[in-house]
Design an enzyme around this catalytic site. Structure first.
Site, PDB file in Angstrom:
ATOM      1  N   GLY A   1      17.785  42.677   2.552  1.00 37.26           N
ATOM      2  CA  GLY A   1      16.205  43.228   2.506  1.00 37.26           C
ATOM      3  C   GLY A   1      15.562  42.970   1.827  1.00 37.26           C
ATOM      4  O   GLY A   1      15.655  41.201   1.633  1.00 37.26           O
TER       5      GLY A   1
ATOM      6  N   GLN B   1      22.527  29.907   7.279  1.00 37.56           N
ATOM      7  CA  GLN B   1      22.999  28.579   6.597  1.00 37.56           C
ATOM      8  C   GLN B   1      22.638  28.389   5.114  1.00 37.56           C
ATOM      9  O   GLN B   1      23.487  27.731   4.231  1.00 37.56           O
ATOM     10  CB  GLN B   1      22.060  27.263   8.017  1.00 37.56           C
TER      11      GLN B   1
ATOM     12  N   VAL C   1      15.220  28.311   6.213  1.00 34.12           N
ATOM     13  CA  VAL C   1      13.681  28.526   6.064  1.00 34.12           C
ATOM     14  C   VAL C   1      13.031  28.030   4.846  1.00 34.12           C
ATOM     15  O   VAL C   1      13.951  28.582   3.640  1.00 34.12           O
ATOM     16  CB  VAL C   1      13.620  29.747   6.256  1.00 34.12           C
TER      17      VAL C   1
ATOM     18  N   GLY D   1      13.060  33.584   5.618  1.00 33.64           N
ATOM     19  CA  GLY D   1      14.314  33.346   7.123  1.00 33.64           C
ATOM     20  C   GLY D   1      15.050  34.582   7.488  1.00 33.64           C
ATOM     21  O   GLY D   1      15.095  34.396   8.620  1.00 33.64           O
ATOM     22  N   HIS D   2      14.604  36.204   6.838  1.00 33.35           N
ATOM     23  CA  HIS D   2      15.427  37.210   7.277  1.00 33.35           C
ATOM     24  C   HIS D   2      14.757  36.969   8.910  1.00 33.35           C
ATOM     25  O   HIS D   2      15.658  37.379   9.774  1.00 33.35           O
ATOM     26  CB  HIS D   2      14.798  38.553   6.529  1.00 33.35           C
TER      27      HIS D   2
END
Ligand code: PAF
Length: 283
Positions: free
Chosen positions: A31, A148, A176, A36-37
Site C-alpha cells: 500500500g 526493479q 520510477v 512506482g506501484h
C-alpha cells in the site's frame, strides 16, 4: 474494482478465473501507493485479462525495531488509485487470516537473502518470500509484476518461485523516479523537507558512477569509494552499504566487465532508503 478481504473468498474467485482461462496479472504491495506501484498495475493491465493488486503490510518482514506500526496506511486513497490504474480486484487480507495463531511454516532462500539489505534487516527476506508464496497460492496468477527498485527482493523471489516450482512468470519493471532522481518509495513520505532535498543526492552519486563506468572505470572498489564520498559530502546520509554485485548471484564483483548492479542503502535522517542502477562497461 472489487475489494476482497477474505482469503477464502479470494481463493474461490481467483481459482474460477483461472479455470475460465483468464490470464491474471498480480501486483503484490504493502500500500501507500505512488507512481512506482501504479506503473506496475498499468503494465499488468496492458498484458493481462484480470489485474489483482494485494495490499498487505506484512508483519513477518519487519524487524522488532522497524516501522511496522507507523508504516503509512491509507486504504481509501489506495483504493481510488488502484482503480484508476486499472486494477480489477484489490485484495486486502486480514493479518489474522494470513497468519492464524497456529501458523508454524517458514520459507527461506539462503545466500541471496543474506547480503546487501539482508545484513541490516535480518529475517526480512524470509518474511517477504513467506508472504509472496502464500499470496501466489491464493491469487494463482500467470504473471507477477515487481519493481526493479527492490532488486534484491526480485532476486530472492525469483529463486523462491523457481525452487518451489511456482509457474508464475516474473515481470520486472523499471525504477520510477521523482524529477530530481529520487527513487519513488512509500517511505519517502517520512522525509522532512530538508531531508527530501538531500535524499536526491543518492541517485546523483549513482549517476556519477554510471558516468565513470562509461568513461572506462572498471574497478569496483574505486567506484564504491567515489559513491561513498559523494553521498557523504552531498547528503550527510549515513551509509549502510554501497556494493557492486553480479545481477543474478548478488555476489560482490571486483571488476565491472559485464552487467553489474550498483546498489546503495543509506539513512537520511531516520529514513532508510535504497536505490540501484545497472551498469555495463563501455565497449
Ligand atoms: O515490496 C513490497 O511491497 C513487499 O515486500 C511485498 C513484495 C508486497 C511483500 O510483502
Amino acid at each position: 474494482m472489487r475489494l476482497i478481504t477474505s482469503v477464502h473468498t479470494a481463493q474461490n474467485i481467483f481459482l474460477k478465473l483461472k479455470q475460465q482461462g483468464k490470464r491474471t496479472g498480480f501486483v503484490p504491495t504493502m500500500g501507500a501507493f505512488h507512481e512506482g506501484h501504479l506503473s506496475l498495475m498499468r503494465q499488468a493491465r496492458k498484458e493481462c485479462d484480470v489485474v489483482v493488486v494485494s495490499l498487505f503490510v506484512n508483519p513477518a518482514q519487519f524487524g522488532p525495531k522497524e516501522d511496522l506500526s507507523r508504516y503509512p496506511r491509507d486504504l481509501g486513497k489506495d483504493r481510488a488509485l488502484a482503480a484508476s490504474a486499472g486494477a480489477d480486484y484489490l485484495f486486502v487480507p486480514r493479518a489474522s487470516d494470513m497468519y492464524a495463531p497456529e501458523f508454524l511454516t517458514r520459507v527461506r532462500v539462503d545466500v541471496l537473502s543474506d547480503g546487501l539489505c539482508g545484513r541490516f534487516r535480518p529475517g526480512h527476506f524470509d518474511g517477504v518470500v513467506l508472504v509472496v508464496a502464500k499470496l501466489l497460492n491464493i491469487v494463482q496468477p500467470e504473471r507477477m509484476f515487481l519493481g526493479q527498485k527492490d532488486a534484491q527482493q526480485v532476486a530472492v523471489i525469483r529463486r523462491m518461485t523457481d525452487d518451489l516450482n511456482f509457474s508464475v512468470k516474473l515481470r520486472v519493471c523499471p525504477v520510477v523516479r521523482e524529477k530530481d532522481g529520487l527513487a519513488m518509495s512509500s517511505r519517502n513520505r517520512y522525509l522532512s523537507d530538508e531531508d527530501r532535498v538531500r535524499a536526491a543526492g543518492i541517485y546523483a552519486a549513482l549517476s556519477a558512477a554510471r558516468e565513470a563506468v562509461a568513461r572506462g572505470e572498471s574497478d569496483a572498489q574505486r567506484i564504491i569509494l567515489q559513491i561513498k564520498q559523494l553521498i557523504n559530502d552531498g547528503t550527510g546520509a549515513s551509509i549502510e552499504y554501497v556494493s557492486c554485485v553480479d545481477i543474478k548471484t548478488l555476489k560482490d564483483v571486483g571488476k565491472i566487465n559485464g552487467k553489474v548492479m550498483i546498489a546503495v542503502a543509506a539513512r537520511v535522517g531516520n529514513t532508510r532508503l535504497i536505490d540501484n542502477i545497472i551498469v555495463r562497461p563501455s565497449s
